[in-house]
Design a protein around this motif. Structure first.
Motif, PDB file in Angstrom:
ATOM      1  N   GLU A  95      25.066   8.270  21.889  1.00 58.44           N
ATOM      2  CA  GLU A  95      26.327   8.892  21.979  1.00 58.44           C
ATOM      3  C   GLU A  95      26.380  10.189  21.273  1.00 58.44           C
ATOM      4  OE1 GLU A  95      29.265   6.325  19.668  1.00 58.44           O
ATOM      5  OE2 GLU A  95      27.610   5.584  18.568  1.00 58.44           O
TER       6      GLU A  95
ATOM      7  N   SER B 273      15.902   0.738  29.318  1.00 56.84           N
ATOM      8  CA  SER B 273      16.784   1.841  29.079  1.00 56.84           C
ATOM      9  C   SER B 273      17.106   2.119  27.578  1.00 56.84           C
ATOM     10  CB  SER B 273      18.186   1.467  29.790  1.00 56.84           C
ATOM     11  OG  SER B 273      18.697  -0.046  28.983  1.00 56.84           O
ATOM     12  N   VAL B 274      17.713   3.035  27.087  1.00 51.19           N
ATOM     13  CA  VAL B 274      18.400   3.511  25.703  1.00 51.19           C
ATOM     14  C   VAL B 274      19.688   3.683  25.847  1.00 51.19           C
ATOM     15  CG1 VAL B 274      15.975   3.642  24.784  1.00 51.19           C
ATOM     16  CG2 VAL B 274      17.489   5.913  25.514  1.00 51.19           C
ATOM     17  N   GLN B 275      20.138   3.721  24.815  1.00 48.64           N
ATOM     18  CA  GLN B 275      21.864   4.360  24.843  1.00 48.64           C
ATOM     19  C   GLN B 275      21.871   5.447  23.966  1.00 48.64           C
ATOM     20  OE1 GLN B 275      23.367   0.114  23.755  1.00 48.64           O
ATOM     21  NE2 GLN B 275      24.473   0.649  25.349  1.00 48.64           N
TER      22      GLN B 275
ATOM     23  N   THR C 215      13.503   8.632  28.993  1.00 49.30           N
ATOM     24  CA  THR C 215      12.898   7.211  28.592  1.00 49.30           C
ATOM     25  C   THR C 215      11.417   7.348  29.398  1.00 49.30           C
ATOM     26  OG1 THR C 215      14.136   6.299  30.659  1.00 49.30           O
ATOM     27  CG2 THR C 215      14.965   5.865  28.221  1.00 49.30           C
TER      28      THR C 215
ATOM     29  N   THR D   8      17.678   0.525  22.348  1.00 49.38           N
ATOM     30  CA  THR D   8      18.082  -0.804  22.295  1.00 49.38           C
ATOM     31  C   THR D   8      17.505  -2.017  22.391  1.00 49.38           C
ATOM     32  OG1 THR D   8      19.891   0.711  24.009  1.00 49.38           O
ATOM     33  CG2 THR D   8      19.927  -1.965  24.067  1.00 49.38           C
TER      34      THR D   8
ATOM     35  N   MET E 195      29.306   4.054  24.551  1.00 47.69           N
ATOM     36  CA  MET E 195      27.856   4.770  24.676  1.00 47.69           C
ATOM     37  C   MET E 195      27.538   4.877  26.067  1.00 47.69           C
ATOM     38  SD  MET E 195      25.244   3.472  21.698  1.00 47.69           S
ATOM     39  CE  MET E 195      25.586   3.669  20.318  1.00 47.69           C
ATOM     40  N   ASP E 196      26.638   6.074  26.168  1.00 47.76           N
ATOM     41  CA  ASP E 196      26.308   6.151  27.626  1.00 47.76           C
ATOM     42  C   ASP E 196      24.660   5.584  27.769  1.00 47.76           C
ATOM     43  OD1 ASP E 196      28.393   7.577  28.983  1.00 47.76           O
ATOM     44  OD2 ASP E 196      27.838   9.285  27.446  1.00 47.76           O
ATOM     45  N   THR E 197      24.099   5.689  28.569  1.00 44.03           N
ATOM     46  CA  THR E 197      22.946   5.001  28.753  1.00 44.03           C
ATOM     47  C   THR E 197      21.844   5.946  29.394  1.00 44.03           C
ATOM     48  OG1 THR E 197      23.746   2.669  29.148  1.00 44.03           O
ATOM     49  CG2 THR E 197      21.305   2.929  30.048  1.00 44.03           C
TER      50      THR E 197
ATOM     51  N   HIS F 273      17.993   3.376  15.521  1.00 43.25           N
ATOM     52  CA  HIS F 273      18.536   4.739  16.152  1.00 43.25           C
ATOM     53  C   HIS F 273      18.192   5.789  15.197  1.00 43.25           C
ATOM     54  CE1 HIS F 273      21.707   3.339  13.328  1.00 43.25           C
ATOM     55  NE2 HIS F 273      22.007   4.858  13.140  1.00 43.25           N
TER      56      HIS F 273
END
Length: 196
Positions: free
Chosen positions: A193, A189-191, A172, A25, A1-3, A157
Motif C-alpha cells: 500500500e 503473492s505479497v501485498q 515476487t 503476507t 491493500m493491493d497485491t 513488512h
C-alpha cells in the motif's frame, strides 16, 4: 491493500515524502525491489553504491538507500522482520534458470521488472541489482554463499519512504528451484500500500 501476484511484478510511482509498505503476507516470499528517479531513469537505487555508503551488505531500519549518484532515493523507515535482506544477488533471468536445468521459459524477475515498467510507460534502460527483500543469503567467512530460507514471518513488512519522486518496482521472485522462497520452493503473492 493491493497485491503483487505470485511470480509477477508491479511498478508504483511515489512522490517525495510518500512511502510504500510491502507486506510479506505468507512470510516466505522474496521480493526483488528496485527504485528509479522518476525524472531520470538512468539514476537508480544501486546496491554497489549502497555497500560503500553503509559499510555493510545488510541495510537496517533507518538507513538511506542510495542511487548510482550516491544520493538517497528511499529510506528504510520500518522493518518488522528480522532484517535479513540480500543486496548481493542479481535478479533472476532466463540464463539463471537455464543454468539450474530449466529447458523452457521460466518466469523471472528481470522480465517482471521490464513488464511492470512498460505498464506504466516508464523506460527500462537497465536492470540494476535489486534489493532482495527477505532473501536470506548467509555469506560464510571464506566467502561461500548459502541459499537460505527466509527468516521472515507472515505479515512482516517494510516501509520505504521516498526521498525524491521515484518509481518503485516489486517482483515476487518466481524462484522455485532452490529454497529462497521457503522449503517448499513455492512463490506466493505479497501485498502493498502507498502511504502519505
Amino acid at each position: 491493500m493491493d497485491t503483487v501476484p505470485a511470480r509477477r511484478g508491479r511498478a508504483v510511482r511515489l512522490a517525495a515524502g510518500q512511502a510504500i509498505r510491502i507486506v510479506n503476507t505468507h512470510g516466505t516470499q522474496v521480493v526483488d525491489t528496485w527504485a528509479f528517479n522518476a525524472a531520470d531513469p538512468n539514476e537508480v537505487m544501486s546496491m554497489e553504491h549502497l555497500h560503500a555508503f553503509l559499510g555493510s551488505v545488510f541495510p537496517k531500519q533507518g538507513d538511506a538507500l542510495v542511487t548510482n549518484r550516491r544520493r538517497p532515493i528511499l529510506i528504510l523507515e520500518e522493518d518488522t522482520s528480522p532484517g535479513r535482506h540480500d543486496t548481493v544477488i542479481a535478479a533472476c533471468d532466463l540464463h539463471r534458470y537455464q543454468s539450474l536445468g530449466c529447458s523452457g521459459y521460466h518466469d523471472n524477475c528481470t522480465d517482471n521488472l521490464q513488464a511492470a515498467l512498460a505498464l506504466i510507460g516508464f523506460p527500462c534502460t537497465q536492470v540494476p541489482a535489486p534489493l532482495n527483500l527477505w532473501m536470506n543469503i548467509p555469506i560464510t567467512p571464506d566467502g561461500t554463499i548459502i541459499w537460505g530460507e527466509p527468516l521472515s514471518r507472515p505479515g512482516d513488512h517494510v516501509t520505504l519512504r521516498a526521498v525524491m519522486d521515484c518509481v518503485v518496482v516489486m517482483s515476487t521472485c518466481p524462484q522455485d528451484m532452490i529454497p529462497i522462497n521457503g522449503r517448499d520452493c513455492t512463490p506466493v503473492s505479497v501485498q502493498f500500500e502507498v502511504l502519505e
